[in-house]
Design an enzyme around this catalytic site. Structure first.
Site, PDB file in Angstrom:
ATOM      1  N   ALA A 182      59.789  67.679  21.729  1.00  0.00           N
ATOM      2  CA  ALA A 182      59.072  66.772  22.637  1.00  0.00           C
ATOM      3  C   ALA A 182      58.798  65.446  21.948  1.00  0.00           C
ATOM      4  O   ALA A 182      58.934  64.372  22.541  1.00  0.00           O
ATOM      5  CB  ALA A 182      57.776  67.416  23.106  1.00  0.00           C
ATOM      6  N   ASP A 183      58.405  65.496  20.680  1.00  0.00           N
ATOM      7  CA  ASP A 183      58.205  64.274  19.905  1.00  0.00           C
ATOM      8  C   ASP A 183      59.521  63.514  19.721  1.00  0.00           C
ATOM      9  O   ASP A 183      59.581  62.289  19.900  1.00  0.00           O
ATOM     10  CB  ASP A 183      57.650  64.620  18.521  1.00  0.00           C
ATOM     11  CG  ASP A 183      56.131  64.725  18.500  1.00  0.00           C
ATOM     12  OD1 ASP A 183      55.475  63.887  19.124  1.00  0.00           O
ATOM     13  OD2 ASP A 183      55.608  65.648  17.864  1.00  0.00           O
ATOM     14  N   LEU A 184      60.557  64.234  19.334  1.00  0.00           N
ATOM     15  CA  LEU A 184      61.826  63.586  19.014  1.00  0.00           C
ATOM     16  C   LEU A 184      62.432  62.904  20.236  1.00  0.00           C
ATOM     17  O   LEU A 184      62.891  61.757  20.162  1.00  0.00           O
ATOM     18  CB  LEU A 184      62.806  64.607  18.436  1.00  0.00           C
ATOM     19  CG  LEU A 184      62.393  65.217  17.093  1.00  0.00           C
ATOM     20  CD1 LEU A 184      63.289  66.392  16.736  1.00  0.00           C
ATOM     21  CD2 LEU A 184      62.437  64.170  15.990  1.00  0.00           C
ATOM     22  N   GLY A 187      60.590  59.703  21.105  1.00  0.00           N
ATOM     23  CA  GLY A 187      60.970  58.604  20.232  1.00  0.00           C
ATOM     24  C   GLY A 187      62.310  58.010  20.604  1.00  0.00           C
ATOM     25  O   GLY A 187      62.484  56.777  20.609  1.00  0.00           O
TER      26      GLY A 187
END
Length: 410
Positions: A182-184, A187
């Protein structure tokens, strides 16, 4: 030595974004992933870090990279950045941000909604003074909506975004993905939005805000599963390692381990049956088409399991690849980084760290023939470039920098 040879500490940027400057007010993973991509593509990235503490991930250890004090986590998403320690809660720190923005094209931040506005650094405040500024905000839930004030964390977003309900064994617990996807993805979507905004600015001179919500991006990459739900209004079940729309497309046990089998269409299944000596299955209506195999998923799996267990993983890979049937072993990370193809693609790059050690980082996967990613600045030590930025870019004297240090501004 794996990957490319050790590279010099500093060299001129050569990527397609050279000449652009990014002010990086991000930390942890989603924001730093975005800004590292921009840096890899040639932009100059100035990473703002809190004096005495820095990016939270500096403390995400063990493991610490040997012979340094840096966590492996931090090193993974902070190359091609210059570290400037700055307390933006102080008026002097805010003034320095404004000075830096005079020469910046892009600001990327992942503070809670409204947090930077308290310091006069919100989008609506800055766009009046810097109308060409591209201002990318990466948050858990975006700038609007009832959840906007909430903090966002990868596992929380994986849960709320639905992917956890799809991941795991049918009779087991919902599972998050083994890396913070989810973070990647947030970004990377942020970087895509910035590139689009740059193109708009080239045409109009106008900057804009890029609003990235991790929940939005997680729903976006539900992909076929999301569309399956929209088409049927039925919640897709957890299928373990099986595919919701294709069979057989899953993990099978072999004589000495496991293999991933990816049979994407009916002609491939026919070749699979020939290689495995199961041509008789083609006359069985339960195997005749992919739709039939999906409808009879359990029976197909039970039929093929003993077949796949009759040979070793290596034997199957050799035989199936010769027939152009998608398959592969389930590699540990040790095997991944030792794989001859991975090594031939130079996915590990060595960089000399300011500590004197050499660190390995995972290369940028975007391969551009004319303007490839470059690796000119290793992941920085906290505040490593403070004097360089303050004196070199803003023209501050040694005495002025010393006074800022005395006040705890830098």
């Amino acid at each position: 030595m794996r990957g490319e040879a050790a590279l010099s500490i500093e060299k001129a940027p050569s990527g397609p974004l050279r000449g652009l400057r990014v002010l990086d007010l991000t930390r942890v993973l989603a924001g730093p992933t975005c800004t590292q991509m921009l840096g890899d593509l040639g932009a100059e990235v100035i990473k703002i870090e809190k004096p005495g503490a820095g990016d939270d991930t500096r403390g995400f250890a063990p493991p610490v990279w040997p012979e340094t004090e840096e966590s492996a986590y931090f090193l993974g998403v902070n190359r091609n950045k210059k570290s400037l320690t700055l307390d933006i809660a102080k008026p002097e720190g805010q003034a320095i941000i404004h000075q830096l923005l005079d020469g910046c094209d892009i600001l990327v931040e992942n503070f809670k909604v409204g947090a930077l506005a308290k310091y006069g650094l919100g989008f609506e405040q800055l766009t009046q003074k810097f109308p060409g500024l591209i201002y990318c905000s990466i948050t858990g839930f975006g700038q609007t909506g009832p959840y906007a004030p909430r903090p966002g964390y990868d596992s929380l977003i994986q849960a709320m975004g639905g992917v956890m309900s799809l991941t795991g064994e049918p009779d087991g617990l919902p599972q998050k993905v083994g890396v913070p996807v989810a973070d990647l993805f947030a970004g990377l979507y942020g970087c895509i939005g910035i590139l689009a905004a740059l193109r708009h600015r080239e045409r109009t001179g106008q900057g804009q805000q890029v609003d990235i919500g991790m929940l939005d991006t997680s729903v976006a990459w539900l992909a076929n599963q999301g569309m399956n739900y929209l088409a049927t209004k039925e919640n897709p079940p957890r299928l373990g390692n099986q595919h919701p729309n294709i069979v057989p497309y899953q993990v099978f046990p072999t004589r000495d381990g496991h293999i991933v089998l990816s049979v994407g269409n009916d002609p491939t299944f026919a070749r699979f049956c020939e290689v495995t000596g199961q041509q008789a299955l083609l006359s069985d209506e339960r195997f005749a088409t992919n739709a039939a195999r999906v409808a009879n998923r359990q029976f197909v799996t039970e039929t093929l399991t003993p077949v796949m267990q009759s040979r070793s993983t290596d034997e199957w890979v050799l035989a199936l690849e010769a027939a152009k049937i998608g398959c592969g072993p389930i590699n540990t990370l040790e095997k991944v980084f030792a794989d001859p193809h991975v090594q031939a693609r130079k996915v590990v790059v060595e960089m000399p760290h300011a500590s004197g050690a050499t660190v390995e980082v995972i290369a940028n996967p975007v391969r551009l023939s004319a303007t490839p990613a470059d690796y000119r600045v290793p992941p920085p030590q906290l505040g490593q470039h403070s004097e360089e930025v303050l004196a070199g870019l803003l023209g501050l004297t040694e005495a002025q920098i010393a006074a800022l240090r005395e006040k705890g501004v830098v």
